[in-house]
Structure formats: structure tokens, C-alpha cells
Scaffold this motif. Structure first.
Motif, PDB file in Angstrom:
ATOM      1  N   MET A   1      -9.906  40.243  17.070  1.00 15.85           N
ATOM      2  CA  MET A   1      -9.889  38.870  17.555  1.00 15.85           C
ATOM      3  C   MET A   1      -9.028  38.813  18.811  1.00 15.85           C
ATOM      4  N   MET A   2      -9.563  38.286  19.895  1.00 17.15           N
ATOM      5  CA  MET A   2      -8.800  38.168  21.138  1.00 17.15           C
ATOM      6  C   MET A   2      -7.687  37.144  20.993  1.00 17.15           C
ATOM      7  N   GLU A   3      -6.518  37.445  21.574  1.00 16.11           N
ATOM      8  CA  GLU A   3      -5.456  36.462  21.716  1.00 16.11           C
ATOM      9  C   GLU A   3      -5.125  36.318  23.197  1.00 16.11           C
ATOM     10  N   PHE A   4      -5.485  35.157  23.757  1.00 13.88           N
ATOM     11  CA  PHE A   4      -5.102  34.801  25.113  1.00 13.88           C
ATOM     12  C   PHE A   4      -3.915  33.846  25.044  1.00 13.88           C
ATOM     13  N   GLN A   5      -3.154  33.802  26.121  1.00 17.90           N
ATOM     14  CA  GLN A   5      -2.096  32.792  26.210  1.00 17.90           C
ATOM     15  C   GLN A   5      -2.531  31.732  27.215  1.00 17.90           C
ATOM     16  N   ILE A   6      -2.732  30.513  26.716  1.00 20.22           N
ATOM     17  CA  ILE A   6      -3.092  29.398  27.587  1.00 20.22           C
ATOM     18  C   ILE A   6      -1.836  28.843  28.259  1.00 20.22           C
ATOM     19  N   THR A   7      -0.749  28.774  27.497  1.00 25.46           N
ATOM     20  CA  THR A   7       0.510  28.326  28.080  1.00 25.46           C
ATOM     21  C   THR A   7       1.035  29.378  29.046  1.00 25.46           C
ATOM     22  N   LEU A   8       1.710  28.942  30.115  1.00 25.72           N
ATOM     23  CA  LEU A   8       2.024  29.854  31.213  1.00 25.72           C
ATOM     24  C   LEU A   8       3.439  30.423  31.098  1.00 25.72           C
ATOM     25  N   GLU A   9       3.674  31.186  30.044  1.00 22.53           N
ATOM     26  CA  GLU A   9       4.994  31.765  29.806  1.00 22.53           C
ATOM     27  C   GLU A   9       5.450  32.635  30.964  1.00 22.53           C
ATOM     28  N   TYR A  10       4.558  33.407  31.535  1.00 24.42           N
ATOM     29  CA  TYR A  10       4.907  34.331  32.609  1.00 24.42           C
ATOM     30  C   TYR A  10       4.300  33.926  33.949  1.00 24.42           C
ATOM     31  N   LEU A  11       3.769  32.721  34.023  1.00 31.89           N
ATOM     32  CA  LEU A  11       3.044  32.299  35.221  1.00 31.89           C
ATOM     33  C   LEU A  11       3.543  30.955  35.748  1.00 31.89           C
TER      34      LEU A  11
ATOM     35  N   ARG B   1      -9.715  44.468   4.544  1.00 27.26           N
ATOM     36  CA  ARG B   1     -10.741  43.694   3.843  1.00 27.26           C
ATOM     37  C   ARG B   1     -11.654  43.014   4.863  1.00 27.26           C
ATOM     38  N   ASN B   2     -12.827  42.614   4.373  1.00 28.79           N
ATOM     39  CA  ASN B   2     -13.799  42.047   5.314  1.00 28.79           C
ATOM     40  C   ASN B   2     -13.484  40.618   5.730  1.00 28.79           C
ATOM     41  N   ASN B   3     -12.435  40.016   5.185  1.00 28.97           N
ATOM     42  CA  ASN B   3     -12.007  38.693   5.665  1.00 28.97           C
ATOM     43  C   ASN B   3     -10.692  38.778   6.432  1.00 28.97           C
ATOM     44  N   VAL B   4     -10.452  39.949   7.027  1.00 31.67           N
ATOM     45  CA  VAL B   4      -9.293  40.147   7.900  1.00 31.67           C
ATOM     46  C   VAL B   4      -9.781  40.391   9.321  1.00 31.67           C
ATOM     47  N   LEU B   5      -9.163  39.697  10.278  1.00 34.10           N
ATOM     48  CA  LEU B   5      -9.361  39.981  11.692  1.00 34.10           C
ATOM     49  C   LEU B   5      -8.018  40.422  12.263  1.00 34.10           C
ATOM     50  N   VAL B   6      -8.027  41.500  13.029  1.00 35.51           N
ATOM     51  CA  VAL B   6      -6.819  41.937  13.715  1.00 35.51           C
ATOM     52  C   VAL B   6      -6.797  41.252  15.084  1.00 35.51           C
ATOM     53  N   GLN B   7      -5.759  40.463  15.302  1.00 35.51           N
ATOM     54  CA  GLN B   7      -5.666  39.636  16.513  1.00 35.51           C
ATOM     55  C   GLN B   7      -4.870  40.381  17.573  1.00 35.51           C
ATOM     56  N   VAL B   8      -5.543  40.714  18.680  1.00 40.52           N
ATOM     57  CA  VAL B   8      -4.990  41.600  19.710  1.00 40.52           C
ATOM     58  C   VAL B   8      -4.781  40.823  21.001  1.00 40.52           C
ATOM     59  N   LYS B   9      -3.593  40.918  21.577  1.00 39.13           N
ATOM     60  CA  LYS B   9      -3.357  40.305  22.884  1.00 39.13           C
ATOM     61  C   LYS B   9      -4.252  40.958  23.933  1.00 39.13           C
ATOM     62  N   ASN B  10      -4.569  40.206  24.987  1.00 35.36           N
ATOM     63  CA  ASN B  10      -5.540  40.698  25.964  1.00 35.36           C
ATOM     64  C   ASN B  10      -5.081  41.974  26.663  1.00 35.36           C
ATOM     65  N   GLY B  11      -3.767  42.155  26.814  1.00 35.27           N
ATOM     66  CA  GLY B  11      -3.253  43.365  27.450  1.00 35.27           C
ATOM     67  C   GLY B  11      -2.274  44.081  26.551  1.00 35.27           C
ATOM     68  N   PRO B  12      -1.863  45.290  26.921  1.00 40.53           N
ATOM     69  CA  PRO B  12      -1.018  46.094  26.033  1.00 40.53           C
ATOM     70  C   PRO B  12       0.471  45.752  26.073  1.00 40.53           C
ATOM     71  N   ILE B  13       0.897  44.843  26.961  1.00 39.32           N
ATOM     72  CA  ILE B  13       2.310  44.466  26.991  1.00 39.32           C
ATOM     73  C   ILE B  13       2.487  43.060  26.428  1.00 39.32           C
ATOM     74  N   ASP B  14       2.337  42.023  27.278  1.00 35.43           N
ATOM     75  CA  ASP B  14       2.624  40.683  26.763  1.00 35.43           C
ATOM     76  C   ASP B  14       2.242  39.589  27.749  1.00 35.43           C
ATOM     77  N   PHE B  15       0.972  39.262  27.867  1.00 34.78           N
ATOM     78  CA  PHE B  15       0.513  38.102  28.633  1.00 34.78           C
ATOM     79  C   PHE B  15       1.017  38.095  30.074  1.00 34.78           C
ATOM     80  N   GLN B  16       1.081  39.245  30.706  1.00 37.99           N
ATOM     81  CA  GLN B  16       1.562  39.330  32.076  1.00 37.99           C
ATOM     82  C   GLN B  16       0.560  38.702  33.056  1.00 37.99           C
ATOM     83  N   PRO B  17       1.015  38.370  34.279  1.00 42.69           N
ATOM     84  CA  PRO B  17       0.082  37.799  35.260  1.00 42.69           C
ATOM     85  C   PRO B  17      -1.180  38.630  35.452  1.00 42.69           C
ATOM     86  N   ARG B  18      -1.021  39.952  35.377  1.00 45.13           N
ATOM     87  CA  ARG B  18      -2.204  40.825  35.312  1.00 45.13           C
ATOM     88  C   ARG B  18      -1.862  42.033  34.469  1.00 45.13           C
ATOM     89  N   GLU B  19      -2.756  42.368  33.555  1.00 44.66           N
ATOM     90  CA  GLU B  19      -2.654  43.592  32.760  1.00 44.66           C
ATOM     91  C   GLU B  19      -4.032  44.225  32.648  1.00 44.66           C
TER      92      GLU B  19
END
Length: 731
Positions: free
Chosen positions: A414-424, A381-399
Motif C-alpha cells: 500500500m502506497m503511503e504519500f505525505q500530503i502535508t508538507l513536512e519537508y516542503l 495474512r490475506n487481510n494485511v497490507l504492508v504500507q510503504v512510504k514512496n521513497g526509502p528515506i522519509d517524504f523528501q522533496p525528491r526521492e
């Protein structure tokens, strides 16, 4: 609501008591009179440059804020508080024109602004603004104008940012509007106040005391977000508790929504897909079941009766054990559309996460989100956004950027960035994410030829999508400094600034943040900005150089664990990703391997397909190469890998020494907080270096390159380290 002073009377009572007990005042001054970081970048301390301050005072002799809305009152309070602090005196709120006056308002609430007939406002929407020196009835004034009060609030914060960073306002002429519609923080906060992947204390939402007890921190949170243009907050964890949708908790969420509304911030909720069964008494949560559809429609109606401007739902479904439409043989589109239909008449949206992977599909993990969602393009539907992580794995230091960006032209992503440093490094490693965010946003997908950047995909301009958005997983907690580390406040800040305008540079945003948070001293600004700009690459080097990824310890993700294996599924282990063996190292995602490169458009596909052409920072992400492979430095892969680990650790020592050189130029409390954290980061950087080099050496059987010291400790010692109570683990 009134903006309160940040230092409460009890502080000064304790401070006075401390002074009477010690002959040496230094420790008391440090602990009780320092800047503890609570004020973030909204410090508004009196300007020390007397020439600049007097110049501002001359241009800002009085203030006129038009309008009577709650947002207009917020603008008055913020200007009064800020200008009194920055200029050292209170300014009158005038009701008539005077030279060098500041006027804030909209054509609807200000006859003065209406008569200017500002043509630019027509293109600025509901949130844009202009700031300009302008003749008004023969008098030179500074005008902050917008189409709405919220736009005027954003313009006010921009104007205050100019003063805080000591920019000229003599001929100011600024026109600004956000490039993305939804600019949202995702709080992974649970109802018991535990924060999943949170490293700065408990959740700031005191659910037990809400709705009646409304802390000052909620208002300051709203101020901070509005100051950088964030307009939405998802209050609870994507691993959602269905209780969030019960009347008791909706009332609590409504109290927060009431606080945030004058600041332009909408409240969103993460929902559990099986809520109809868990709290609704239904036998199924099948999205095509009419009873289930009615349940969600009634629930949406109930929510909007309590929170009229409710933003919508964030959903994690059929991922990491969470329920979803797949449990009933339905697609993600069918699940998202059922929720979207329930929200549509109220103006709400669904943010449906694309972070899905399942070992039963027998497909390499980095490929699964693309495989799952690309076939669904055009079905949402036109009120749906698919929220995608910035890389194909999971918020790695670099992807590399996710191949989904550009692959779904008929669906807003919709971009999903991780501000919290789970892997950093959690909240003790100084890692400025502006460079990471920009690296991803500026990456060219080539979806419509050269210039098809990820940023243009998510802002909707590349495919003319009807809605756009960006989300950041928050790093905020109850620590006095909000983020557990002064420097890490900058990641909240840079996320908001880039969400508003992704064309800004990471350096100019870092420069702003340093000036507003630490000091306007030229040496401090230049030195700390350089540190911040280098910090992410330094961290990649001592953690995961040359495209290594997912080699952290298990569960808590604290520290190195390249030896992790034999877990419940292969793609939770480290050995799955680095594939180290006596012959070499790296994951073969080239056409001769699992062929993940096929998911990218050419020429990215072709660039990544060969070890000779791939950017070296992604070498081991896409290729398994020999330890003797010659890198572009002329070193063998083994020597290059070791040199990068050593360089990263050495650079942390250098960063610590650089920070120490600024003692006396930064508030002592801020200085000491960062100094202590850098000491931890230094120890942990050498831990990462030693553990990883020793582990990979057990496969390469090669010596440490000439000129580098032998790693301290033994591999066995590092492998025995356990951290059962590391913070931020899921519950």
C-alpha cells in the motif's frame, strides 16, 4: 443532516457593522465578504458564462433521485444545493419522466434504470458508475447509474465536476471505477488535538465534545472526501495513544463513523502494539501469547459491536521508539497476523507500516525497510497490507521510489504519500504534489520487465493481489481554509483523484482544481496551472537539488540545516546524508559504497549504479562526486549546484510576480491569502539558497559562479537561528 450555507448570519452582522464604521469599504469587503477557502472545490457559485448556464438549464429541467437510503438523501441534498448555486435556480425533484431530466439511482432502487439493462455495470463493482445520455421510455435523459448508492454518489460528484469545469454534457458517456480498493487519509492527530506534522491548526476532531457535539465541519469533510473518491479515514496518529481503544473513545469514533457512513467512508484506527499491557492489564503483548491473542479478538469484537463497518487497524511498530513484535523476538508478519486474525471474521484489514529503521542494525538507513520486509514476503495474512512510504528515506522533496515496490509479489503493498508538507515548507510554500505523486506512480520497477510501474504494484494488477490501497498523510486542520494555504488544498484533491485513477495526469487534475476552486477564467486557469506544475521542481531546486536530501533543521524540520550533526544517532543528522567534504559531496550508495542500488531490479540498478548514467536529479543520492565533476550542463558540480539554488529562489520571485498579475481576476480574499504566503515562501527560498550555498562553499572553497550575486548574510548567522515553537513537532 442538511447542508448548511457556508457563510453564517453572524458574518453579515459583523459586515454591516464594519460598513457603518468606515468611509472606505475596501477593507471591510476584503475581510468579511471574501471567499475564505472553507468551501474547498465545492463552491458551486453561479456560472458567469451565460451561454453555458442557459445550455445547462435547458438540459437539466428536473431531477429524479431514486432510493430512500441515507446515501440517496445525501445525493438529493448535494444536487439540490449544487444545481441551485450553479444554475441560479432550484430544480424540482420529479417523480415522472420529462425531457432533459437527470435520473440517479441503481437497478435495485430504480425501475427506470433496471429496465435499461446497462451491461457495463457488471464490471464496475460496488463503487463504479456510469454517466450517459440515454433514451428512457422515449425521452432523452442524463442517467447516473451504479450498482450501489455509494457508486451513484461518486457518479453524482463527477457529474457536478463536469458542470463546475464547464464541460459539455450533450453527449456525455463516462464509465468509471476505482483502480484501488482502499483510498485512505491518515490523520496524524492526537487526542489532545495536536497534529503531528500539521500546519493548519488543531485537529478537526474535537474529542472532548464528541460524541454528542457533531460539527458541520465533519459533514463537509465527508462531502469533500466523497467528491474525490476517498473511502477511508484513519482518525488518529500512528504514534498512537492506547486510550483510542477504550470504550470512551470508541464511542466518539463511532459518532464520526455514523456521519461518514452515508458518504462511503470507513473509519480506521491507529493502534499501539503494547495496548494489551497499557490498557488491558496483561503482562505482555507478545503476539504469540494466547492471552494477548484473545485480548485483541475481544477488542475487535467490541469495536465492531459499536462500529459495524469499522475498517481496521493502522500500525507503526518497532519504529522510532514505538513498541512492536520485535520487542518479543517476533517478526513483523507474526505481529500483523495476530491483529489480522482478530479482524478477519469482521471483514477488517491491517495496514502495517514498513517505515522501520534501527541504528543497532548497522545498516544504511535507506536499505533497512527492504532488508526487514522482503524476507517476509508471502508470510502475511490475506487481510494485511504492508504500507510503504514512496521513497526509502522519509517524504523528501525528491526521492527515488522505494525498492520494496516490486520486491514483494506475494504481499499487497500500500502506497503511503505525505500530503502535508513536512519537508516542503509547511503551509506557506506553494508546492503542488501532483507531479511528485505521478513521478513515483509512473516509475518503472521492472519487477516483471518493462511496464511494471509502481502504480501497477499498488493497484494489485502486476501480481494479482487480492486487495490494494493507497494512503495519504493528511494536511487538514481547523484553519478556515482547511489546509493553511489555498493552493495546498490541491494536494488533498490530487491525492483523491489519483487514488481513484492513477492514469490521470497531474496537469488535468490541476486544471480541474483551479476551475473549481479559483476561477474558470482562461487566463487564470492557464497561469495558475502552469505555476502549480512548476512549483515542486522550483522547491527542489532551492532546497535539495541534484539528489541532496534530509538537510533540514532538526526536530521541527523547518528551514535549512545542512550543518546538523552530533545527535542521538547518525541517521537523524544532515551530515550523514550529504557527506560534504573538501573532495566532494553526496552519499555513495553505488556498488563501491553501501550498494543500496542492489535492491532495485535491472536496468534500474544499472542505471543508478554509475554517475554517468543516473538521472541527474538523483546524482548525489547515489554517488559521492568531486566538486569539479562535469555535469550534463557542462558546468562543474559546484557551479551547477549553486546555479540550481539560485534558479529555485529566483523562480519563487517570478511565481510571486505571476500571481500578482492575476489581481482582480481571483476573489480578493483568496488572492490575498496566496499573495501573503508567496511573500513568505520567497523570503524562505532565499534563506535556503544562502544558507546552503554558504555551508557547502565552506567545503568546496570555490567562488560563487560569475554573474551570481554573493549570498546575503554569513553562515554563522544562519546556523544560530532557532525555532523552538515551530508547529507540527511530535509530542
Amino acid at each position: 443532516m442538511q447542508i448548511k450555507h457556508f457563510f453564517r448570519p453572524i458574518t453579515f452582522i459583523v459586515y454591516f457593522f464594519a460598513l457603518t464604521l468606515t468611509a472606505s469599504l475596501s477593507w471591510a469587503q476584503f475581510y468579511f465578504a471574501g471567499e475564505d477557502g472553507y468551501r474547498l472545490w465545492l463552491k458551486y457559485d453561479e456560472l458567469q458564462d451565460q451561454t453555458r448556464k442557459k445550455h445547462y438549464q435547458k438540459q437539466l429541467q428536473s431531477v429524479l433521485v431514486e432510493g430512500q437510503s441515507p446515501t440517496s438523501e445525501v445525493i438529493r441534498q448535494e444536487l439540490s444545493y449544487a444545481l441551485r448555486g450553479l444554475l441560479g435556480k432550484a430544480l424540482p425533484n420529479k417523480t415522472s419522466i420529462a425531457n432533459h431530466q437527470l435520473i440517479v439511482g441503481t437497478p435495485q432502487n430504480s425501475s427506470l434504470i433496471a429496465e435499461l439493462q446497462l451491461a457495463e455495470l457488471a464490471d464496475l463493482g460496488k463503487e463504479g458508475y456510469l454517466i450517459r445520455k440515454q433514451k428512457v421510455r422515449g425521452k432523452t435523459v442524463t442517467v447516473i447509474a451504479a450498482n450501489t448508492d455509494i457508486g451513484a454518489l461518486y457518479g453524482t460528484f463527477h457529474f457536478l465536476r463536469l458542470l463546475q469545469t464547464q464541460q459539455s454534457i450533450d453527449q456525455v458517456s463516462i464509465v468509471s471505477a476505482p483502480k484501488m480498493d482502499l483510498r485512505v487519509l491518515n490523520h496524524w492527530d492526537n487526542l489532545d488535538r495536536h497534529v503531528e506534522r500539521g500546519y493548519a491548526g488543531q485537529s478537526i476532531w474535537d474529542w472532548h465534545k464528541l460524541p454528542d457535539y457533531q460539527e458541520q465541519r465533519y459533514y463537509d469533510y465527508a462531502r469533500a472526501n466523497a467528491s474525490i473518491g476517498i473511502n477511508g479515514t484513519v482518525l488518529n496518529n500512528v504514534n498512537a495513544d492506547p486510550l483510542i481503544l477504550t470504550p470512551q473513545y470508541l464511542e466518539k469514533a463511532a459518532a464520526l463513523a455514523d456521519i461518514f457512513r452515508p458518504y462511503g467512508i470507513k473509519v480506521y484506527l491507529s493502534v499501539k502494539f503494547s495496548s494489551p499491557q497499557l490498557i488491558g492489564g496483561l503482562k505482555t503483548s507478545d503476539p504469540l501469547n494466547p492471552e494477548v491473542q484473545r485480548w485483541w479478538q475481544e477488542k475487535a469484537k467490541e469495536i465492531y459491536s459499536i462500529i459495524p463497518d469499522f475498517g481496521g487497524f493502522l500500525v507503526k511498530a518497532n519504529s522510532e521508539g514505538q513498541p512492536g513484535p520485535g520487542d518479543f523476538g517476533r517478526s513483523h508478519a507474526e505481529g500483523a497476523n495476530m491483529l489480522a486474525d482478530a479482524l478477519a471474521s469482521h471483514g477488517g484489514v491491517v495496514m502495517w507500516r514498513a517505515f522501520v529503521y534501527a541504528n543497532e542494525k548497522n545498516e544504511e538507513r535507506s536499505k533497512q525497510a527492504y532488508s526487514e520486509f522482503k524476507p517476509l514476503d508471502g508470510q502475511f495474512r490475506n487481510n494485511v497490507l504492508v504500507q510503504v512510504k514512496n521513497g526509502p528515506i522519509d517524504f523528501q522533496p525528491r526521492e527515488p521510489f522505494s525498492p520494496l515496490f516490486g520486491a514483494m509479489p506475494k504481499t499487497p503493498l500500500m502506497m503511503e504519500f505525505q500530503i502535508t508538507l513536512e519537508y516542503l515548507g509547511f503551509s506557506t510554500h506553494a508546492v503542488y504534489l501532483g507531479t511528485l505523486f505521478k513521478e513515483v506512480l509512473d516509475s518503472d520497477t521492472y519487477a516483471k520487465g518493462a511496464g511494471s510501474s509502481v502504480a501497477k504494484v499498488i493497484d494489485g494488477s502486476l501480481f494479482n493481489n487480492n486487495i490494494s490501497g493507497i494512503a495519504g498523510v493528511a494536511n487538514i486542520g481547523t484553519d478556515r481554509n482547511w489546509t493553511g494555504h489555498i493552493i495546498l488544498q490541491s494536494n488533498w484533491y490530487v491525492f483523491g483523484r489519483l487514488a481513484w485513477d492513477h492514469q490521470l495526469s497531474a496537469r488535468e487534475i490541476a486544471d480541474e482544481w483551479v476551475r473549481m476552486t479559483l476561477s474558470n477564467d482562461a487566463e487564470v486557469v492557464a497561469t495558475v496551472t502552469d505555476m502549480m506544475m512548476d512549483s515542486r521542481e522550483i522547491t527542489v531546486n532551492y532546497m535539495t537539488p541534484l539528489g541532496l536530501h534530509h538537510i533540514m533543521d532538526e526536530g521541527h524540520h523547518y528551514g535549512p540545516g545542512p550543518w546538523i550533526k552530533d545527535l542521538g544517532r547518525d541517521d537523524w543528522t544532515s551530515v550523514y546524508y550529504h557527506r560534504a567534504s573538501p573532495s566532494g559531496i553526496g552519499f555513495d550508495r553505488s556498488p563501491s559504497g553501501v550498494n543500496a542500488v542492489e535492491q532495485y531490479f535491472p536496468p534500474v540498478r544499472d542505471l543508478y549504479a554509475s554517475p554517468e548514467t543516473i538521472p541527474e536529479e538523483f546524482l548525489l543520492w547515489f554517488h559521492h562526486v568531486s566538486w569539479d565533476y562535469k555535469t550534463r550542463s557542462g558546468r562543474t558540480l559546484w557551479d551547477e549546484l549553486v546555479h540550481r539554488y539560485y534558479q529555485g529562489a529566483a523562480d519563487v520571485t517570478a511565481m510571486k510576480n505571476t500571481w500578482n498579475s492575476l489581481q482582480g481576476k481571483i476573489d480578493p480574499y483568496q488572492f490575498r491569502q496566496v499573495q501573503m504566503a508567496l511573500g513568505i515562501q520567497e523570503k524562505e527560498a532565499y534563506w535556503w539558497r544562502n544558507a546552503c550555498v554558504l555551508y557547502f562553499q565552506s567545503f568546496s572553497k570555490k567562488p560563487i559562479p560569475t554573474g551570481l550575486e554573493k549570498p546575503q548574510g554569513t553562515l554563522e548567522e544562519y546556523m544560530k537561528l532557532k525555532f523552538p515553537h515551530a508547529p507540527g513537532q511530535g509530542k
